[in-house]
Scaffold this active site. Structure first.
Site, short mmCIF file in Angstrom:
data_model
loop_
_atom_site.label_atom_id
_atom_site.label_comp_id
_atom_site.label_asym_id
_atom_site.label_seq_id
_atom_site.Cartn_x
_atom_site.Cartn_y
_atom_site.Cartn_z
CB CYS A 131 35.55 44.57 44.02
SG CYS A 131 36.90 43.46 44.44
CB CYS A 134 39.03 45.80 45.07
SG CYS A 134 38.58 44.51 43.94
CG ASP A 135 37.34 49.17 46.29
OD1 ASP A 135 38.54 49.35 46.02
OD2 ASP A 135 36.45 49.12 45.43
#
Ligand code: NDP
Length: 307
Positions: A131, A134-135
């Site tokens: 992701c 997300c990261d």
């Protein structure tokens, strides 16, 4: 005893809950592991009708949640660990607790697929991610790698250029599954470059507890090369979350639930909506559409069975 239990809190499950709640069925939504589903991991959604400027995925999800709650939907945190669909009422077990329901809507979606390397597994969350949204933030100014040749890989690669100094897309073929528009966008994005006919043979270095590079293998020549990268974003598709229904519901070879007339599974009273039963379109709006269908079907089923 519930009239409707909805498994999954993504676009399909929440749309089903809006419809079921408005039909006064007081649906219970089981949130699942990935609350909000894949939309909650996205940034800007530009193709959901009604939002000419686009809408952030998490915001869209929150709006659906609020909308269903306004009509009486309830939410329960937790994951479905077992289900007995052999008799009505159906029983679903949520983290050890059993719930009974007259109808069931399965909208448990699909989860990211991994390459299957030991080193990859050891470094998930330590530089290996599925992701970018997300990261990606953690790799500001670093070189990163994206694996895959579909739309997700292109989207992740473009997104990662916000943070990374360079993004290398590694794809196992020289033809892409990605749509032309996404591929062109990635090709014209500065900092994105492609390495084709190539797979990740190993992620380095589990012994250091972080990603410091990868070993790549050209599938045609067999040649091995090393790359210094700080992160590997795996974007090679998804697997439907249907393990608890194996042996009870009909599924295809990859585990996607088979449906007829829209959302009917092989068991009357059990309906499936969204990515868990759709391997073709997989869009927010199609997931929403099938969630709506499942809720209407559940309502009619309850009516016709006199419950
Ligand atoms: P896809 O299934 O479309 O693509 C997966 C990619 O990963 C393929 O290129 C595949 O290679 C590769 N792959 C699969 N397994 C492996 C493996 N073990 N090792 C190496 N490579 C592997 O999945 P996506 O997640 O990209 O897209 C899913 C759906 O979502 C699509 O319908 C897509 O259009 C849609 N989508 C749309 C977006 C948008 O319009 N903005 C954004 C993101 C997704 P191969 O081609 O060789 O099979």
């Amino acid at each position: 005893m519930r009239d409707v239990v909805i498994i999954g809190s993504g676009c399909a499950g929440l749309t089903a809950s809006v419809y079921a709640a408005r039909a006064n069925l007081k649906p219970l939504v089981i949130d699942g592991v990935e609350i909000g589903g894949q939309l909650s991991l996205t940034t800007l959604v530009e193709n959901f009708p009604g939002f000419p400027e686009g809408v952030q995925g998490p915001e869209l999800i929150q709006r659906m949640r609020d909308q269903a709650a306004r009509f009486g939907a309830e939410y329960r945190a937790g994951n479905v660990t077992a289900a007995d669909l052999s008799k009505r009422p159906f029983t679903v077990t949520v983290d050890g607790e059993s719930l009974e329901t007259r109808t069931l809507i399965i909208a448990s979606g699909a989860s990211a697929r991994w390459l299957g390397l030991e080193s990859e597994k050891a470094l998930i969350g330590k530089g290996v991610s599925s992701c970018a949204t997300c990261d990606g933030f953690f790799f500001r100014g670093k070189k990163v790698l994206v694996v895959g040749g579909g739309d997700t890989a292109m989207e992740e690669a473009i997104f990662l250029t916000r943070f990374a100094s360079a993004v290398e897309v590694v794809h196992r073929r020289d033809q892409f599954r990605a749509s032309k528009i996404m591929l062109d966008r990635a090709r014209h994005t500065e900092k994105v470059h492609f390495t084709l006919d190539t797979v990740v043979a190993d992620v380095l270095d589990p012994s250091r507890g972080e990603v410091v590079g990868v070993k790549l293998r050209n599938v045609k020549s067999g040649a091995l090369t090393d790359r210094d990268v700080s992160a590997v974003f795996v974007a090679i598709g998804h697997t439907p979350n249907t393990a608890v229904f194996r042996g009870q519901l009909e599924m295809d070879a990859e585990g996607y639930l088979k449906t007829q007339q829209g959302t009917r599974t092989n068991i009357p009273g059990v309906f499936a909506a969204g990515d868990v039963q759709d391997r073709v379109f997989r869009q927010a709006v199609t997931a929403a559409g099938s969630g709506c269908m499942a809720a209407i079907e559940a309502e009619r089923f309850l009516e016709s069975s006199g419950q």
